[in-house]
Scaffold this motif. Sequence first.
Motif, PDB file in Angstrom:
ATOM      1  N   ASP A  55       0.819  -1.167  -0.120  1.00 33.47           N
ATOM      2  CA  ASP A  55      -0.031  -0.038  -0.029  1.00 33.47           C
ATOM      3  C   ASP A  55       0.813   1.274  -0.084  1.00 33.47           C
ATOM      4  O   ASP A  55       2.155   1.121   0.264  1.00 33.47           O
ATOM      5  CB  ASP A  55      -0.874  -0.183   1.329  1.00 33.47           C
ATOM      6  CG  ASP A  55      -2.083   1.022   0.916  1.00 33.47           C
ATOM      7  OD1 ASP A  55      -2.479   1.379   0.048  1.00 33.47           O
ATOM      8  OD2 ASP A  55      -2.800   1.241   2.079  1.00 33.47           O
ATOM      9  N   PHE A  56       0.292   2.371  -0.251  1.00 28.19           N
ATOM     10  CA  PHE A  56       0.977   3.636  -0.592  1.00 28.19           C
ATOM     11  C   PHE A  56      -0.009   4.804  -0.541  1.00 28.19           C
ATOM     12  O   PHE A  56      -1.161   4.538  -0.615  1.00 28.19           O
ATOM     13  CB  PHE A  56       1.916   3.598  -1.688  1.00 28.19           C
ATOM     14  CG  PHE A  56       1.265   3.479  -3.059  1.00 28.19           C
ATOM     15  CD1 PHE A  56       0.346   4.567  -3.413  1.00 28.19           C
ATOM     16  CD2 PHE A  56       1.510   2.288  -3.655  1.00 28.19           C
ATOM     17  CE1 PHE A  56      -0.236   4.438  -4.892  1.00 28.19           C
ATOM     18  CE2 PHE A  56       0.839   1.970  -4.992  1.00 28.19           C
ATOM     19  CZ  PHE A  56      -0.168   2.906  -5.550  1.00 28.19           C
ATOM     20  N   THR A  57       0.645   5.831  -0.341  1.00 27.43           N
ATOM     21  CA  THR A  57      -0.321   7.242  -0.230  1.00 27.43           C
ATOM     22  C   THR A  57       0.106   8.058  -1.704  1.00 27.43           C
ATOM     23  O   THR A  57       1.216   8.206  -1.670  1.00 27.43           O
ATOM     24  CB  THR A  57      -0.230   7.866   0.947  1.00 27.43           C
ATOM     25  OG1 THR A  57      -0.738   7.153   2.070  1.00 27.43           O
ATOM     26  CG2 THR A  57      -1.288   9.126   1.047  1.00 27.43           C
ATOM     27  N   GLN A  65      -5.766  12.732  -0.461  1.00 27.01           N
ATOM     28  CA  GLN A  65      -5.085  11.443  -0.324  1.00 27.01           C
ATOM     29  C   GLN A  65      -5.822  10.305  -0.999  1.00 27.01           C
ATOM     30  O   GLN A  65      -6.885   9.956  -0.907  1.00 27.01           O
ATOM     31  CB  GLN A  65      -4.747  11.183   0.996  1.00 27.01           C
ATOM     32  CG  GLN A  65      -3.754  11.786   1.568  1.00 27.01           C
ATOM     33  CD  GLN A  65      -3.379  11.567   3.110  1.00 27.01           C
ATOM     34  OE1 GLN A  65      -3.760  10.583   3.910  1.00 27.01           O
ATOM     35  NE2 GLN A  65      -2.297  12.300   3.765  1.00 27.01           N
ATOM     36  N   HIS A  67      -5.162   5.893  -1.370  1.00 29.35           N
ATOM     37  CA  HIS A  67      -4.260   4.718  -1.175  1.00 29.35           C
ATOM     38  C   HIS A  67      -4.445   3.657  -2.183  1.00 29.35           C
ATOM     39  O   HIS A  67      -5.816   3.497  -2.625  1.00 29.35           O
ATOM     40  CB  HIS A  67      -4.774   4.326   0.384  1.00 29.35           C
ATOM     41  CG  HIS A  67      -4.636   5.391   1.329  1.00 29.35           C
ATOM     42  ND1 HIS A  67      -3.488   5.846   1.975  1.00 29.35           N
ATOM     43  CD2 HIS A  67      -5.530   6.203   1.795  1.00 29.35           C
ATOM     44  CE1 HIS A  67      -3.550   6.617   2.531  1.00 29.35           C
ATOM     45  NE2 HIS A  67      -4.969   6.984   2.391  1.00 29.35           N
ATOM     46  N   LEU A  68      -3.495   2.962  -2.327  1.00 27.32           N
ATOM     47  CA  LEU A  68      -3.786   1.707  -3.176  1.00 27.32           C
ATOM     48  C   LEU A  68      -4.877   0.670  -2.668  1.00 27.32           C
ATOM     49  O   LEU A  68      -5.872   0.343  -3.347  1.00 27.32           O
ATOM     50  CB  LEU A  68      -2.704   0.955  -3.534  1.00 27.32           C
ATOM     51  CG  LEU A  68      -2.660  -0.231  -4.227  1.00 27.32           C
ATOM     52  CD1 LEU A  68      -3.249   0.005  -5.559  1.00 27.32           C
ATOM     53  CD2 LEU A  68      -1.544  -0.978  -4.420  1.00 27.32           C
ATOM     54  N   SER A  69      -4.831   0.714  -1.440  1.00 24.50           N
ATOM     55  CA  SER A  69      -5.701  -0.281  -0.764  1.00 24.50           C
ATOM     56  C   SER A  69      -7.262   0.259  -0.892  1.00 24.50           C
ATOM     57  O   SER A  69      -8.082  -0.606  -0.618  1.00 24.50           O
ATOM     58  CB  SER A  69      -5.496  -0.354   0.973  1.00 24.50           C
ATOM     59  OG  SER A  69      -5.468   0.833   1.753  1.00 24.50           O
ATOM     60  N   ASP A  70      -7.670   1.437  -1.250  1.00 24.34           N
ATOM     61  CA  ASP A  70      -8.896   1.969  -1.667  1.00 24.34           C
ATOM     62  C   ASP A  70      -9.656   0.986  -2.552  1.00 24.34           C
ATOM     63  O   ASP A  70     -10.676   1.304  -2.975  1.00 24.34           O
ATOM     64  CB  ASP A  70      -8.956   3.370  -1.865  1.00 24.34           C
ATOM     65  CG  ASP A  70      -8.223   4.413  -0.880  1.00 24.34           C
ATOM     66  OD1 ASP A  70      -8.474   4.151   0.319  1.00 24.34           O
ATOM     67  OD2 ASP A  70      -8.194   5.456  -1.235  1.00 24.34           O
ATOM     68  N   TYR A 138      -2.483  10.620 -10.842  1.00 23.34           N
ATOM     69  CA  TYR A 138      -2.150  10.822  -9.479  1.00 23.34           C
ATOM     70  C   TYR A 138      -0.576  11.100  -9.160  1.00 23.34           C
ATOM     71  O   TYR A 138      -0.061  11.194 -10.246  1.00 23.34           O
ATOM     72  CB  TYR A 138      -2.227   9.669  -8.498  1.00 23.34           C
ATOM     73  CG  TYR A 138      -3.855   9.010  -8.584  1.00 23.34           C
ATOM     74  CD1 TYR A 138      -4.900   9.438  -8.042  1.00 23.34           C
ATOM     75  CD2 TYR A 138      -4.265   8.362  -9.645  1.00 23.34           C
ATOM     76  CE1 TYR A 138      -6.266   9.298  -8.176  1.00 23.34           C
ATOM     77  CE2 TYR A 138      -5.523   7.722  -9.929  1.00 23.34           C
ATOM     78  CZ  TYR A 138      -6.432   8.227  -9.100  1.00 23.34           C
ATOM     79  OH  TYR A 138      -7.651   7.847  -9.251  1.00 23.34           O
ATOM     80  N   ASP A 140       2.859  11.578  -6.978  1.00 26.67           N
ATOM     81  CA  ASP A 140       3.468  10.779  -5.944  1.00 26.67           C
ATOM     82  C   ASP A 140       4.574  11.991  -5.025  1.00 26.67           C
ATOM     83  O   ASP A 140       5.702  12.177  -5.315  1.00 26.67           O
ATOM     84  CB  ASP A 140       4.394   9.871  -6.264  1.00 26.67           C
ATOM     85  CG  ASP A 140       5.214   9.017  -5.284  1.00 26.67           C
ATOM     86  OD1 ASP A 140       4.735   8.991  -4.083  1.00 26.67           O
ATOM     87  OD2 ASP A 140       6.179   8.078  -5.418  1.00 26.67           O
ATOM     88  N   SER A 144       6.137   8.309  -1.710  1.00 24.10           N
ATOM     89  CA  SER A 144       5.510   7.122  -0.573  1.00 24.10           C
ATOM     90  C   SER A 144       5.550   5.940  -1.769  1.00 24.10           C
ATOM     91  O   SER A 144       6.243   4.977  -1.456  1.00 24.10           O
ATOM     92  CB  SER A 144       4.364   7.477  -0.317  1.00 24.10           C
ATOM     93  OG  SER A 144       3.696   6.259   0.210  1.00 24.10           O
ATOM     94  N   ALA A 145       4.765   6.193  -2.825  1.00 24.52           N
ATOM     95  CA  ALA A 145       4.777   5.087  -3.700  1.00 24.52           C
ATOM     96  C   ALA A 145       5.933   4.659  -4.369  1.00 24.52           C
ATOM     97  O   ALA A 145       6.490   3.303  -4.585  1.00 24.52           O
ATOM     98  CB  ALA A 145       3.769   5.420  -4.874  1.00 24.52           C
TER      99      ALA A 145
END
Length: 190
Positions: A55-57, A65, A67-70, A138, A140, A144-145
């Motif tokens: 995951d990352f923001t 923000q 997140h990949l987890s979204d 998006y 970075d 983070s990513a």
Amino acid sequence: MNTQRKTILGLILFVAFLIIAYIAYHTLLGNYTPNNIVESTTGSTSESSAKKAPDFTIFDVQGNQIHLSDFIGKPVVLNFWASWCPPCKSEMPHFNKAYATYKNDVVFIMVDLTDGQRETQKIGQAYVDAQGYTFPVYFDNKQSASDVYKIRSIPATYLIDVNGNIIKNYEGGIDAKTLTAGIDAIIPAK
């Protein structure tokens, strides 16, 4: 042989070498097929053998923000790029066309690697707008990513299945056929 003849012969040989090198380069370039596929699994997408996508923001154009987890539960095409990168620019039309085709079935996360100097959000967005690309972009802004994915060269593309597993990744530019095959590998059978 006198010096003048040696010089002329040397020049002729040098020109012949340049011509041969030019022909060889363009012949090899015409036959080049990307061999940049790095399988991140053993071909299986089972939970035990697949690698979870870290995951990352990142940030959308409004600064929200993301997140990949979204996006767990949906297949994801994750691409890292920058507007100054020639291979990135060459593959962007393929991603735009794929987005138009698959946008209802696949999430496209096109991550502009903004460092605040060479690439800024303003520069990246201006490039996308000027090209007329419609995929979501998006940024970075905090690396983070790129840190989590250990991005050292771009473009880099990751294909992530509905369970959040990396199925394939590509280092360097990819062509339309490779991108389509990768997307087909992450879309669940209906």
